[in-house]
Write an enzyme that holds these catalytic residues in place. Structure first.
Site, PDB file in Angstrom:
ATOM      1  N   SER A  33       0.634  -1.139   0.136  1.00 36.85           N
ATOM      2  CA  SER A  33       0.120  -0.149  -0.106  1.00 36.85           C
ATOM      3  C   SER A  33       1.065   1.127   0.020  1.00 36.85           C
ATOM      4  O   SER A  33       1.559   1.303   0.800  1.00 36.85           O
ATOM      5  CB  SER A  33      -0.905   0.055   1.199  1.00 36.85           C
ATOM      6  OG  SER A  33      -1.614  -0.948   1.299  1.00 36.85           O
ATOM      7  N   HIS A  73      -3.376   0.926  -5.236  1.00 40.74           N
ATOM      8  CA  HIS A  73      -2.592  -0.312  -5.740  1.00 40.74           C
ATOM      9  C   HIS A  73      -2.719  -0.162  -7.129  1.00 40.74           C
ATOM     10  O   HIS A  73      -4.003  -0.168  -7.661  1.00 40.74           O
ATOM     11  CB  HIS A  73      -3.106  -1.425  -5.256  1.00 40.74           C
ATOM     12  CG  HIS A  73      -2.821  -1.934  -3.689  1.00 40.74           C
ATOM     13  ND1 HIS A  73      -1.867  -2.740  -3.512  1.00 40.74           N
ATOM     14  CD2 HIS A  73      -3.214  -1.233  -2.709  1.00 40.74           C
ATOM     15  CE1 HIS A  73      -1.808  -2.796  -2.091  1.00 40.74           C
ATOM     16  NE2 HIS A  73      -2.455  -1.997  -1.606  1.00 40.74           N
ATOM     17  N   HIS A 104      -5.333  -9.150  -1.873  1.00 36.52           N
ATOM     18  CA  HIS A 104      -5.672  -9.249  -0.500  1.00 36.52           C
ATOM     19  C   HIS A 104      -6.812 -10.162  -0.237  1.00 36.52           C
ATOM     20  O   HIS A 104      -7.685 -10.450  -1.219  1.00 36.52           O
ATOM     21  CB  HIS A 104      -5.896  -7.968  -0.086  1.00 36.52           C
ATOM     22  CG  HIS A 104      -4.970  -7.065   0.047  1.00 36.52           C
ATOM     23  ND1 HIS A 104      -4.977  -6.056  -0.912  1.00 36.52           N
ATOM     24  CD2 HIS A 104      -3.886  -6.783   0.905  1.00 36.52           C
ATOM     25  CE1 HIS A 104      -3.907  -5.302  -0.931  1.00 36.52           C
ATOM     26  NE2 HIS A 104      -3.274  -5.547   0.722  1.00 36.52           N
ATOM     27  N   TYR A 118      -8.883 -10.019   1.790  1.00 34.98           N
ATOM     28  CA  TYR A 118     -10.130  -9.206   2.273  1.00 34.98           C
ATOM     29  C   TYR A 118     -10.846  -8.936   1.075  1.00 34.98           C
ATOM     30  O   TYR A 118     -11.952  -8.612   1.263  1.00 34.98           O
ATOM     31  CB  TYR A 118      -9.854  -8.210   3.085  1.00 34.98           C
ATOM     32  CG  TYR A 118      -8.788  -7.052   2.684  1.00 34.98           C
ATOM     33  CD1 TYR A 118      -9.220  -6.218   1.631  1.00 34.98           C
ATOM     34  CD2 TYR A 118      -7.590  -7.097   3.000  1.00 34.98           C
ATOM     35  CE1 TYR A 118      -8.271  -5.128   1.325  1.00 34.98           C
ATOM     36  CE2 TYR A 118      -6.769  -6.133   2.691  1.00 34.98           C
ATOM     37  CZ  TYR A 118      -7.198  -5.077   1.563  1.00 34.98           C
ATOM     38  OH  TYR A 118      -6.312  -4.160   1.222  1.00 34.98           O
ATOM     39  N   GLU A 119     -10.359  -8.853   0.080  1.00 34.34           N
ATOM     40  CA  GLU A 119     -11.023  -8.439  -1.509  1.00 34.34           C
ATOM     41  C   GLU A 119     -11.993  -9.493  -1.727  1.00 34.34           C
ATOM     42  O   GLU A 119     -12.820  -9.256  -2.507  1.00 34.34           O
ATOM     43  CB  GLU A 119      -9.973  -8.144  -2.686  1.00 34.34           C
ATOM     44  CG  GLU A 119      -8.991  -6.782  -2.380  1.00 34.34           C
ATOM     45  CD  GLU A 119      -7.962  -6.815  -3.383  1.00 34.34           C
ATOM     46  OE1 GLU A 119      -8.395  -6.404  -4.695  1.00 34.34           O
ATOM     47  OE2 GLU A 119      -6.887  -7.389  -3.199  1.00 34.34           O
ATOM     48  N   ALA A 129       2.248  -1.854   4.329  1.00 36.37           N
ATOM     49  CA  ALA A 129       2.185  -1.049   5.069  1.00 36.37           C
ATOM     50  C   ALA A 129       1.380  -1.840   6.372  1.00 36.37           C
ATOM     51  O   ALA A 129       0.674  -2.487   6.199  1.00 36.37           O
ATOM     52  CB  ALA A 129       1.043  -0.002   4.806  1.00 36.37           C
ATOM     53  N   MET A 163      -2.350  -6.888   7.095  1.00 38.80           N
ATOM     54  CA  MET A 163      -3.482  -7.562   6.246  1.00 38.80           C
ATOM     55  C   MET A 163      -2.903  -8.455   4.935  1.00 38.80           C
ATOM     56  O   MET A 163      -3.693  -8.891   4.277  1.00 38.80           O
ATOM     57  CB  MET A 163      -4.524  -6.933   5.786  1.00 38.80           C
ATOM     58  CG  MET A 163      -5.256  -6.040   7.140  1.00 38.80           C
ATOM     59  SD  MET A 163      -6.541  -4.898   6.444  1.00 38.80           S
ATOM     60  CE  MET A 163      -6.642  -3.772   7.718  1.00 38.80           C
ATOM     61  N   SER A 164      -1.651  -8.852   5.052  1.00 41.67           N
ATOM     62  CA  SER A 164      -1.307  -9.402   3.914  1.00 41.67           C
ATOM     63  C   SER A 164       0.287 -10.032   4.154  1.00 41.67           C
ATOM     64  O   SER A 164       0.552 -10.339   5.357  1.00 41.67           O
ATOM     65  CB  SER A 164      -0.990  -8.369   2.810  1.00 41.67           C
ATOM     66  OG  SER A 164       0.195  -7.407   3.062  1.00 41.67           O
ATOM     67  N   ASN A 202       1.180   3.747  11.042  1.00 43.78           N
ATOM     68  CA  ASN A 202       0.344   4.080  12.308  1.00 43.78           C
ATOM     69  C   ASN A 202       0.623   3.118  13.393  1.00 43.78           C
ATOM     70  O   ASN A 202       0.906   2.058  13.299  1.00 43.78           O
ATOM     71  CB  ASN A 202      -1.273   4.003  11.740  1.00 43.78           C
ATOM     72  CG  ASN A 202      -1.766   2.457  11.526  1.00 43.78           C
ATOM     73  OD1 ASN A 202      -1.514   2.194  10.261  1.00 43.78           O
ATOM     74  ND2 ASN A 202      -2.087   1.966  12.502  1.00 43.78           N
ATOM     75  N   HIS A 210      -7.501   4.866   6.296  1.00 46.74           N
ATOM     76  CA  HIS A 210      -6.818   4.153   5.072  1.00 46.74           C
ATOM     77  C   HIS A 210      -5.729   5.400   4.592  1.00 46.74           C
ATOM     78  O   HIS A 210      -4.839   5.266   4.174  1.00 46.74           O
ATOM     79  CB  HIS A 210      -7.690   3.701   3.962  1.00 46.74           C
ATOM     80  CG  HIS A 210      -6.875   3.013   2.658  1.00 46.74           C
ATOM     81  ND1 HIS A 210      -5.889   2.087   3.025  1.00 46.74           N
ATOM     82  CD2 HIS A 210      -6.740   3.543   1.458  1.00 46.74           C
ATOM     83  CE1 HIS A 210      -5.432   1.967   1.665  1.00 46.74           C
ATOM     84  NE2 HIS A 210      -5.980   2.849   0.684  1.00 46.74           N
TER      85      HIS A 210
HETATM   86  N1  HPA Z   1      -3.611  -2.680  11.210  1.00 50.93           N
HETATM   87  C1  HPA Z   1      -3.957  -3.651  10.131  1.00 50.93           C
HETATM   88  N2  HPA Z   1      -3.266  -3.519   9.126  1.00 50.93           N
HETATM   89  C2  HPA Z   1      -2.831  -2.342   9.038  1.00 50.93           C
HETATM   90  C3  HPA Z   1      -2.541  -1.287   9.804  1.00 50.93           C
HETATM   91  C4  HPA Z   1      -3.154  -1.644  11.117  1.00 50.93           C
HETATM   92  O1  HPA Z   1      -3.222  -0.486  11.976  1.00 50.93           O
HETATM   93  N3  HPA Z   1      -2.072  -0.284   9.222  1.00 50.93           N
HETATM   94  C5  HPA Z   1      -1.788  -0.453   8.035  1.00 50.93           C
HETATM   95  N4  HPA Z   1      -2.233  -1.654   7.575  1.00 50.93           N
END
Ligand code: HPA
Length: 266
Positions: free
Chosen positions: A25, A55, A77, A79-80, A107, A205-206, A229, A241
Site C-alpha cells: 500500500s 494499488h 488481498h 479481504y478483497e 504497510a 492484512m497481507s 500508524n 486508509h
Molecule cells: N492494522 C492492520 N493493518 C494495517 C494497519 C493496522 O493498524 N495499518 C496498515 N495496515
C-alpha cells in the site's frame, strides 16, 4: 499455469527475473521508476484485477543496475474476496519464471511501543492469524513438499544484507514479528492487546500467505514493513486508509533507496 507463463513470456520476450518484489500500500511508485515492460493483472490468465485504491495492479519487469526484477505493483488481498489460491498464485508464477528471491513489502500498524509512524521494519518472522492456509489442498510436488519447514521463512542472510544496506544509507531499520489478520477492518483495541500478547511487533492484512508459499517453493524471502500508524487503541486516535497512505508516502524516499540498495546487493 502454462497459459499464464506463455502469456507473460510473449509480453516480456522470455525475460527471466532473479528477484521478485511485492510493493505494498502506497509503496508502488518504485516500479514507475524502473519500468521496462508492464502487464496489467486483468490481462494475465489466472490473475484477477486488483481493486484496492493506492494499488495499480500490474506486473512490471525491469533490469535495475544489471539485476533482472519482476515487481507486483499492488497485490491481491484475501479481504478483497479472492480465494487464498488466487492471492498466492503470482508467487507460484514467479517460481515457474525462475525467481530466486522475493522482497515482500507492506504497510502495517505498529504494536511495538518503540515504533513511530513512517519507520521501516525488517520482518524477522511472522504469525499467520488469517485462519486460512494457502498450502491446504492437493500438493504440487513440482513446487514444494507436503510438510514444509518454516523455521526461517525470512532468510537470515538476506536480513543481514538488508541491515547492512540500511546502515550504509543511514536509514533506521527496526526489526520485528509481523502478524497477519484478514482485515479489511483495522483492529479493535482489545484485538490490538491480543496481538501484543501473542508476540507481534506489527500487524497487517497481507504478506504472510505470499511469504509462506515462497518459502514452500524454495524462494528466499526478505520482508520490509512500513509502519504507517500505531495500531488501534494505542494512542486513542481513530484510523483511516488515508493516514496509512500518507505515512507510506512520507516514508517513500527512504523506502525506495533501501529497496534499490537491496536489489543491488542480493
Ligand atoms: N492494522 C492492520 N493493518 C494495517 C494497519 C493496522 O493498524 N495499518 C496498515 N495496515
Amino acid at each position: 499455469m502454462k497459459e499464464t507463463i506463455d502469456f507473460i513470456n510473449s509480453k516480456t520476450n522470455n525475460f527471466v527475473p532473479e528477484t521478485a518484489i511485492v510493493l505494498g500500500s502506497g509503496l508502488g511508485d518504485f516500479a514507475d521508476d524502473y519500468c521496462d515492460v508492464a502487464v496489467p493483472y486483468g490481462e494475465i490468465p489466472g490473475f484477477a484485477p486488483s481493486t484496492v485504491k493506492g494499488h495499480k495492479g500490474r506486473l512490471v519487469f525491469a533490469t535495475i543496475e544489471g539485476k533482472k526484477v519482476v515487481m507486483m505493483q499492488g497485490r491481491f488481498h484475501y479481504y478483497e474476496g479472492h480465494p487464498i489460491d488466487r492471492v498466492v498464485y503470482p508467487v507460484k508464477v514467479f517460481k515457474k519464471l525462475g525467481v530466486k528471491n522475493l522482497i515482500v513489502t507492506n504497510a502495517a500498524g505498529g504494536i511495538n511501543p518503540n515504533f513511530r509512524a513512517s519507520d521501516l521494519m525488517l520482518i524477522t518472522d511472522h504469525i499467520n492469524f488469517m485462519h486460512v492456509n494457502p498450502l491446504i489442498g492437493p500438493n504440487d510436488d513440482t513446487l514444494g513438499e507436503r510438510f514444509p519447514d518454516m523455521t526461517e521463512v525470512y532468510k537470515k542472510d538476506l536480513q543481514e544484507i538488508a541491515l547492512k544496506c540500511a546502515d550504509k544509507l543511514d536509514i533506521k531499520l527496526q526489526k520485528g514479528v509481523y502478524m497477519a489478520l484478514t482485515g479489511p477492518n483495522y483492529e479493535t483495541p482489545a484485538e490490538t492487546k491480543m496481538v501484543t500478547m501473542l508476540g507481534a511487533d506489527a500487524v497487517g492484512m497481507s504478506t504472510v500467505p505470499e511469504a509462506m508459499v515462497a518459502n514452500y517453493c524454495g524462494i528466499k524471502v526478505v520482508g520490509i514493513s512500513c509502519i504507517s500508524n500505531a495500531a488501534a487503541g494505542i494512542t486513542g486516535e481513530v484510523l483511516s486508509h488515508q493516514e496509512v497512505i500518507e505515512a507510506a508516502d512520507a516514508a517513500k524516499g527512504k523506502f525506495k533507496s533501501l529497496l534499490l540498495e537491496l536489489v543491488k546487493s542480493i
